[in-house]
Design a protein around this motif. Structure first.
Motif, PDB file in Angstrom:
ATOM      1  N   SER A  20      -3.887   4.046  -1.799  1.00  0.00           N
ATOM      2  CA  SER A  20      -4.836   4.271  -0.703  1.00  0.00           C
ATOM      3  C   SER A  20      -5.899   5.289  -1.104  1.00  0.00           C
ATOM      4  O   SER A  20      -7.084   5.121  -0.790  1.00  0.00           O
ATOM      5  CB  SER A  20      -4.098   4.752   0.550  1.00  0.00           C
ATOM      6  N   GLN A  21      -5.478   6.320  -1.808  1.00  0.00           N
ATOM      7  CA  GLN A  21      -6.424   7.328  -2.272  1.00  0.00           C
ATOM      8  C   GLN A  21      -7.377   6.758  -3.306  1.00  0.00           C
ATOM      9  O   GLN A  21      -8.588   7.056  -3.292  1.00  0.00           O
ATOM     10  CB  GLN A  21      -5.661   8.525  -2.855  1.00  0.00           C
ATOM     11  N   SER A  81       0.837  -1.192   0.000  1.00  0.00           N
ATOM     12  CA  SER A  81       0.000   0.000   0.000  1.00  0.00           C
ATOM     13  C   SER A  81       0.878   1.251   0.000  1.00  0.00           C
ATOM     14  O   SER A  81       1.959   1.275   0.582  1.00  0.00           O
ATOM     15  CB  SER A  81      -0.926   0.007   1.226  1.00  0.00           C
ATOM     16  N   ASN A  82       0.416   2.262  -0.688  1.00  0.00           N
ATOM     17  CA  ASN A  82       1.087   3.549  -0.702  1.00  0.00           C
ATOM     18  C   ASN A  82       0.015   4.629  -0.753  1.00  0.00           C
ATOM     19  O   ASN A  82      -1.184   4.330  -0.822  1.00  0.00           O
ATOM     20  CB  ASN A  82       2.053   3.662  -1.886  1.00  0.00           C
ATOM     21  N   GLU A  83       0.437   5.874  -0.701  1.00  0.00           N
ATOM     22  CA  GLU A  83      -0.529   6.965  -0.640  1.00  0.00           C
ATOM     23  C   GLU A  83      -1.436   6.996  -1.871  1.00  0.00           C
ATOM     24  O   GLU A  83      -2.650   7.200  -1.762  1.00  0.00           O
ATOM     25  CB  GLU A  83       0.202   8.299  -0.508  1.00  0.00           C
ATOM     26  N   LYS A  84      -0.858   6.752  -3.048  1.00  0.00           N
ATOM     27  CA  LYS A  84      -1.639   6.800  -4.277  1.00  0.00           C
ATOM     28  C   LYS A  84      -2.698   5.704  -4.304  1.00  0.00           C
ATOM     29  O   LYS A  84      -3.879   5.964  -4.580  1.00  0.00           O
ATOM     30  CB  LYS A  84      -0.729   6.665  -5.498  1.00  0.00           C
TER      31      LYS A  84
END
Length: 242
Positions: free
Chosen positions: A206-207, A201-204
């Motif tokens: 997750s968004q 998982s990463n910020e992108k």
């Protein structure tokens, strides 16, 4: 009478199974460090190529359900997860979606990975029947999760039968509690100390997941498509909580 000498692990994709195999290997090592020496060597999650194996855990390194083993006198163990969350996780995870397919689900998926074809959107992915109701397909049809097998009422009934015979069914959402309960049921005393494995998982991503989850009509349609898995998961939650 269930024998705890051998474990039959049913690794449902994206349900915390990789991390659970760390605990299972530790558990079998504690149970008999001489007989299960391969479970003690090179600690970590089950990985055939990394020589992290354990003969005392059947199904440790693959996603084959081996349904007949559920009805044998050995401890069958699995983890389940809310199907909608599992599907969202799988789409953004390497190997488990058409955009980077490790399992030869469809021949042309290779062209997507090679950049010869455009990437599949989530809406396109959720309409591909190989990715529908994979938990029911595994437990009811004794199939690898991503295969061209249409799930029917009969297969669902077989999956319920299998679920009722599995020795221990944990929940990914309650992983720590599941781990402690498993040790109690297996009559093993040890300290559980693991980290989440293969978390990509990463910020992108997750968004993007949050955006998809916020689309109520999309989530409702996803739920309807995977209604067999939703029903099976609800049975697993009821059993876990009771």
């Amino acid at each position: 009478v269930i024998s705890r000498q051998y474990i039959h692990f049913i690794h449902i994709p994206k349900c915390g199974g990789t991390t659970m195999t760390i605990i299972l290997r530790q558990m079998q090592c504690v149970r008999d460090p001489l007989k299960n020496a391969d479970c003690c060597t090179n600690p970590g999650f089950c990985d055939w190529h990394a020589f992290r194996r354990c003969e005392a855990i059947k199904g440790c390194t693959n996603h084959m359900p081996n349904r007949p083993a559920i009805f044998k006198p050995m401890a069958s163990i699995t983890l389940m997860r809310d199907p909608l969350a599992r599907i969202l996780s799988a789409f953004f995870y390497r190997g488990h979606s058409p955009n980077l397919d490790f399992f030869q689900v469809r021949p042309y998926f290779k062209d997507i990975a090679d950049g010869k074809l455009p990437k599949v959107t989530f809406e396109e992915y959720m309409d591909m029947h190989e990715y529908h109701n994979i938990i029911t397909r595994m437990l009811g049809a004794d199939s690898f999760p991503y295969r061209n097998i249409t799930v029917t009422d009969e297969i669902y009934d077989s999956a319920v039968e299998a679920l009722n015979h599995i020795f221990f069914v944990g929940l990914q959402e309650e992983f720590e509690v599941s781990s402690e309960l498993l040790l109690r049921e297996m009559d093993v005393e040890m300290v559980v100390n693991v980290t989440k494995e293969r978390d990509q998982s990463n910020e992108k991503s997750s968004q993007l997941k949050a955006k998809l989850k916020a689309n109520k009509s999309l989530m409702q349609r996803l739920k309807e498509i995977n209604h067999y898995d939703v029903a099976l998961y609800e049975l697993a939650v009821k059993r876990f909580c009771s």
